[in-house]
Design a protein around this motif. Sequence first.
Motif, PDB file in Angstrom:
ATOM      1  N   LYS A 239       4.932  29.676  -7.623  1.00 22.25           N
ATOM      2  CA  LYS A 239       5.152  28.379  -6.962  1.00 22.25           C
ATOM      3  C   LYS A 239       4.371  28.289  -5.651  1.00 22.25           C
ATOM      4  O   LYS A 239       3.798  27.244  -5.326  1.00 22.25           O
ATOM      5  N   ILE A 240       4.363  29.369  -4.880  1.00 20.78           N
ATOM      6  CA  ILE A 240       3.601  29.373  -3.624  1.00 20.78           C
ATOM      7  C   ILE A 240       2.124  29.122  -3.914  1.00 20.78           C
ATOM      8  O   ILE A 240       1.477  28.289  -3.260  1.00 20.78           O
ATOM      9  N   CYS A 241       1.589  29.823  -4.907  1.00 20.96           N
ATOM     10  CA  CYS A 241       0.172  29.645  -5.259  1.00 20.96           C
ATOM     11  C   CYS A 241      -0.100  28.212  -5.711  1.00 20.96           C
ATOM     12  O   CYS A 241      -1.123  27.619  -5.345  1.00 20.96           O
ATOM     13  N   LEU A 242       0.818  27.641  -6.486  1.00 23.20           N
ATOM     14  CA  LEU A 242       0.638  26.287  -7.011  1.00 23.20           C
ATOM     15  C   LEU A 242       0.713  25.238  -5.916  1.00 23.20           C
ATOM     16  O   LEU A 242      -0.212  24.422  -5.760  1.00 23.20           O
ATOM     17  N   PHE A 243       1.779  25.236  -5.146  1.00 27.81           N
ATOM     18  CA  PHE A 243       2.021  24.139  -4.200  1.00 27.81           C
ATOM     19  C   PHE A 243       1.220  24.269  -2.903  1.00 27.81           C
ATOM     20  O   PHE A 243       1.070  23.286  -2.178  1.00 27.81           O
ATOM     21  N   PHE A 244       0.692  25.462  -2.622  1.00 26.05           N
ATOM     22  CA  PHE A 244      -0.176  25.621  -1.462  1.00 26.05           C
ATOM     23  C   PHE A 244      -1.644  25.746  -1.884  1.00 26.05           C
ATOM     24  O   PHE A 244      -2.502  26.027  -1.061  1.00 26.05           O
ATOM     25  N   GLU A 245      -1.891  25.542  -3.172  1.00 20.55           N
ATOM     26  CA  GLU A 245      -3.243  25.513  -3.737  1.00 20.55           C
ATOM     27  C   GLU A 245      -4.035  26.770  -3.398  1.00 20.55           C
ATOM     28  O   GLU A 245      -5.179  26.724  -2.954  1.00 20.55           O
ATOM     29  N   LEU A 246      -3.408  27.908  -3.632  1.00 23.10           N
ATOM     30  CA  LEU A 246      -4.059  29.205  -3.423  1.00 23.10           C
ATOM     31  C   LEU A 246      -4.480  29.735  -4.790  1.00 23.10           C
ATOM     32  O   LEU A 246      -3.632  30.085  -5.615  1.00 23.10           O
ATOM     33  N   ASP A 247      -5.782  29.788  -5.039  1.00 21.54           N
ATOM     34  CA  ASP A 247      -6.254  30.157  -6.379  1.00 21.54           C
ATOM     35  C   ASP A 247      -7.051  31.452  -6.414  1.00 21.54           C
ATOM     36  O   ASP A 247      -7.394  31.956  -7.479  1.00 21.54           O
ATOM     37  N   LYS A 248      -7.346  32.012  -5.235  1.00 16.56           N
ATOM     38  CA  LYS A 248      -8.051  33.291  -5.205  1.00 16.56           C
ATOM     39  C   LYS A 248      -7.870  33.948  -3.843  1.00 16.56           C
ATOM     40  O   LYS A 248      -7.678  33.284  -2.832  1.00 16.56           O
ATOM     41  N   GLY A 249      -7.907  35.281  -3.871  1.00 15.14           N
ATOM     42  CA  GLY A 249      -7.822  36.024  -2.622  1.00 15.14           C
ATOM     43  C   GLY A 249      -6.490  36.719  -2.433  1.00 15.14           C
ATOM     44  O   GLY A 249      -5.583  36.627  -3.265  1.00 15.14           O
ATOM     45  N   PRO A 250      -6.334  37.434  -1.314  1.00 13.42           N
ATOM     46  CA  PRO A 250      -5.114  38.196  -1.050  1.00 13.42           C
ATOM     47  C   PRO A 250      -3.965  37.303  -0.611  1.00 13.42           C
ATOM     48  O   PRO A 250      -4.169  36.206  -0.074  1.00 13.42           O
ATOM     49  N   LEU A 251      -2.744  37.799  -0.822  1.00 17.81           N
ATOM     50  CA  LEU A 251      -1.543  37.068  -0.426  1.00 17.81           C
ATOM     51  C   LEU A 251      -0.448  38.062  -0.091  1.00 17.81           C
ATOM     52  O   LEU A 251      -0.184  38.993  -0.861  1.00 17.81           O
ATOM     53  N   LEU A 252       0.186  37.871   1.045  1.00 17.38           N
ATOM     54  CA  LEU A 252       1.338  38.665   1.465  1.00 17.38           C
ATOM     55  C   LEU A 252       2.548  37.751   1.521  1.00 17.38           C
ATOM     56  O   LEU A 252       2.523  36.727   2.211  1.00 17.38           O
ATOM     57  N   VAL A 253       3.612  38.115   0.813  1.00 24.18           N
ATOM     58  CA  VAL A 253       4.838  37.303   0.787  1.00 24.18           C
ATOM     59  C   VAL A 253       5.992  38.154   1.303  1.00 24.18           C
ATOM     60  O   VAL A 253       6.235  39.255   0.802  1.00 24.18           O
ATOM     61  N   GLN A 254       6.703  37.629   2.305  1.00 20.87           N
ATOM     62  CA  GLN A 254       7.864  38.318   2.864  1.00 20.87           C
ATOM     63  C   GLN A 254       9.133  37.619   2.378  1.00 20.87           C
ATOM     64  O   GLN A 254       9.278  36.396   2.523  1.00 20.87           O
ATOM     65  N   LEU A 255      10.042  38.413   1.812  1.00 21.59           N
ATOM     66  CA  LEU A 255      11.247  37.886   1.175  1.00 21.59           C
ATOM     67  C   LEU A 255      12.489  38.564   1.733  1.00 21.59           C
ATOM     68  O   LEU A 255      12.424  39.650   2.290  1.00 21.59           O
ATOM     69  N   ILE A 256      13.628  37.901   1.536  1.00 23.20           N
ATOM     70  CA  ILE A 256      14.935  38.508   1.782  1.00 23.20           C
ATOM     71  C   ILE A 256      15.707  38.536   0.473  1.00 23.20           C
ATOM     72  O   ILE A 256      15.887  37.492  -0.182  1.00 23.20           O
ATOM     73  N   LYS A 257      16.132  39.726   0.082  1.00 21.86           N
ATOM     74  CA  LYS A 257      17.007  39.893  -1.076  1.00 21.86           C
ATOM     75  C   LYS A 257      18.435  39.957  -0.554  1.00 21.86           C
ATOM     76  O   LYS A 257      18.833  40.918   0.091  1.00 21.86           O
ATOM     77  N   SER A 258      19.209  38.895  -0.816  1.00 21.08           N
ATOM     78  CA  SER A 258      20.574  38.806  -0.307  1.00 21.08           C
ATOM     79  C   SER A 258      21.572  38.805  -1.459  1.00 21.08           C
ATOM     80  O   SER A 258      21.181  38.804  -2.634  1.00 21.08           O
ATOM     81  N   LYS A 298     -19.469  38.997  -2.548  1.00 21.66           N
ATOM     82  CA  LYS A 298     -20.018  38.475  -3.805  1.00 21.66           C
ATOM     83  C   LYS A 298     -19.270  37.259  -4.341  1.00 21.66           C
ATOM     84  O   LYS A 298     -19.706  36.655  -5.327  1.00 21.66           O
ATOM     85  N   ASP A 299     -18.136  36.919  -3.684  1.00 19.94           N
ATOM     86  CA  ASP A 299     -17.270  35.853  -4.188  1.00 19.94           C
ATOM     87  C   ASP A 299     -16.839  36.138  -5.624  1.00 19.94           C
ATOM     88  O   ASP A 299     -16.715  35.237  -6.450  1.00 19.94           O
ATOM     89  N   GLU A 300     -16.657  37.421  -5.915  1.00 19.96           N
ATOM     90  CA  GLU A 300     -16.190  37.845  -7.228  1.00 19.96           C
ATOM     91  C   GLU A 300     -14.963  38.731  -7.059  1.00 19.96           C
ATOM     92  O   GLU A 300     -14.916  39.569  -6.158  1.00 19.96           O
ATOM     93  N   ILE A 301     -13.976  38.546  -7.925  1.00 19.50           N
ATOM     94  CA  ILE A 301     -12.780  39.367  -7.869  1.00 19.50           C
ATOM     95  C   ILE A 301     -12.861  40.402  -8.984  1.00 19.50           C
ATOM     96  O   ILE A 301     -12.911  40.043 -10.162  1.00 19.50           O
ATOM     97  N   PRO A 302     -12.912  41.684  -8.628  1.00 19.45           N
ATOM     98  CA  PRO A 302     -13.043  42.716  -9.663  1.00 19.45           C
ATOM     99  C   PRO A 302     -11.794  42.809 -10.528  1.00 19.45           C
ATOM    100  O   PRO A 302     -10.715  42.338 -10.146  1.00 19.45           O
ATOM    101  N   GLU A 303     -11.947  43.403 -11.689  1.00 23.13           N
ATOM    102  CA  GLU A 303     -10.802  43.630 -12.571  1.00 23.13           C
ATOM    103  C   GLU A 303      -9.778  44.513 -11.862  1.00 23.13           C
ATOM    104  O   GLU A 303     -10.124  45.488 -11.197  1.00 23.13           O
ATOM    105  N   MET A 304      -8.506  44.155 -12.012  1.00 29.13           N
ATOM    106  CA  MET A 304      -7.441  44.919 -11.374  1.00 29.13           C
ATOM    107  C   MET A 304      -6.403  45.313 -12.411  1.00 29.13           C
ATOM    108  O   MET A 304      -5.780  44.446 -13.028  1.00 29.13           O
ATOM    109  N   SER A 305      -6.233  46.601 -12.591  1.00 33.69           N
ATOM    110  CA  SER A 305      -5.221  47.123 -13.496  1.00 33.69           C
ATOM    111  C   SER A 305      -4.266  48.000 -12.682  1.00 33.69           C
ATOM    112  O   SER A 305      -4.668  49.062 -12.175  1.00 33.69           O
ATOM    113  N   VAL A 306      -3.033  47.545 -12.512  1.00 35.19           N
ATOM    114  CA  VAL A 306      -2.071  48.219 -11.649  1.00 35.19           C
ATOM    115  C   VAL A 306      -1.453  49.421 -12.367  1.00 35.19           C
ATOM    116  O   VAL A 306      -0.966  49.303 -13.492  1.00 35.19           O
ATOM    117  N   THR A 307      -1.480  50.568 -11.699  1.00 41.68           N
ATOM    118  CA  THR A 307      -0.819  51.785 -12.187  1.00 41.68           C
ATOM    119  C   THR A 307       0.284  52.147 -11.198  1.00 41.68           C
ATOM    120  O   THR A 307       0.010  52.738 -10.143  1.00 41.68           O
TER     121      THR A 307
END
Length: 405
Positions: A239-258, A298-307
């Motif tokens: 939702k953050i990416c959609l409504f703030f029109e963020l389509d590429k690049g890094p993102l840090l999200v701070q949350l509270i689990k209550s 390069k304005d290119e995002i490399p492949e990312m495979s999370v381990t």
Amino acid sequence: MKVLVLAGGADQLALISVLKERKCEVILVDYFENPPAKEKSDKHYVVSTLDIDKVLDIAIKENVDIVTTACTDQALLTVAKVSECLKKPFYLSYEKALHVTNKLYMKQIMIENEIPTSNYQILTLQYTNINPQLKYPLIVKPVDSNSSKGIKKVNTEKELDLAISNAASYTRSNEILVEEYIEGTELSVDVFINDEPIILSITQTNKIKNKDSFTIYQSRYPVSLSDAELQTIKSIIKKICLFFELDKGPLLVQLIKSDIGIYVIEFSPRMGGGSKYRLIEILSGINIMNSYVDFILKDEIPEMSVTPFDGCVLMNYIYCKNGILKNIEGLDYLKDRGVVLDYFCYKTKGMKFSKIENSSDRAAGFVVMAKDEQELCDKLEIANNKIRVLDVNGVDIMEHKICTL
């Protein structure tokens, strides 16, 4: 390629190190005379990263190819504006950078689009009448600052007045955000967006207890999350990416689990600070600083495979009593013996310590990795006993009491 880098802390030193590996010439802008990143830079201008006009003049004078930064909020505005003026590539337009560095705009968009966040009100020094529907305790913060600067938790109206005055000293817009405090576990989610968001790591953020400010002293992994909670986090990020029109690049999200759900504190289109790039690499198997440099060059995002990492990891930050830094002892010893995996120095010789209020007050940070909680605890105790931060008089000014689990 000539790159203008804004801010010269330890995180930007890591960025510049990768840029130099790619044979880039690096021009640094930082208002400190001797910031950590200066040693790797080809040229250093002692100028505030928030002074758009001066940074633009430097970019033109040096005929740079790219203007960038990493792991910091407010310099994003300058990078976006200067890049736009010079028609240089950057992943945020100036308008978008304004939106995602302003906490008021964030709150408005989140409320309008049912992204869970706390109730809030905007005040100014001229208008400080609090909405009676807001319930104490409250959080007071400038709408346009970073690194937890100017943020206070208050329990009474008297404390509120003092907190508003404090927040006003950190804002350029004269607007103060007041929001309800939500009790719970704070989470930090690091993401890289390539059309779709990829979660790289989720860590627990620990802050110093018994303080009305929000001083981070630890990031811990793993975090206990149910499948439903993890799905909620993924939905919030989309939702953050959609409504703030963020389509590429890094993102840090701070949350509270209550106890009543997961809520967004705030977010920023950048990598986390405080050497978080190293923590992300350990937890995901992805060298995020290398990937970020590929992206900006390069304005290119490399492949990312999370381990995902199987074990326990702790990033611990060192804070100090009042004094002037001479040197920090013990970190090399601990790293050589495998007690500490890595460490980072945020202050250089001669810098002054006067408070413990936000991330800019850290002296250093170090990473501990272990197979289980007991080993983590044992290693942290060894580190705490060995590290000393010496002032010019040879006195250890490290606050050892906050270097514990």
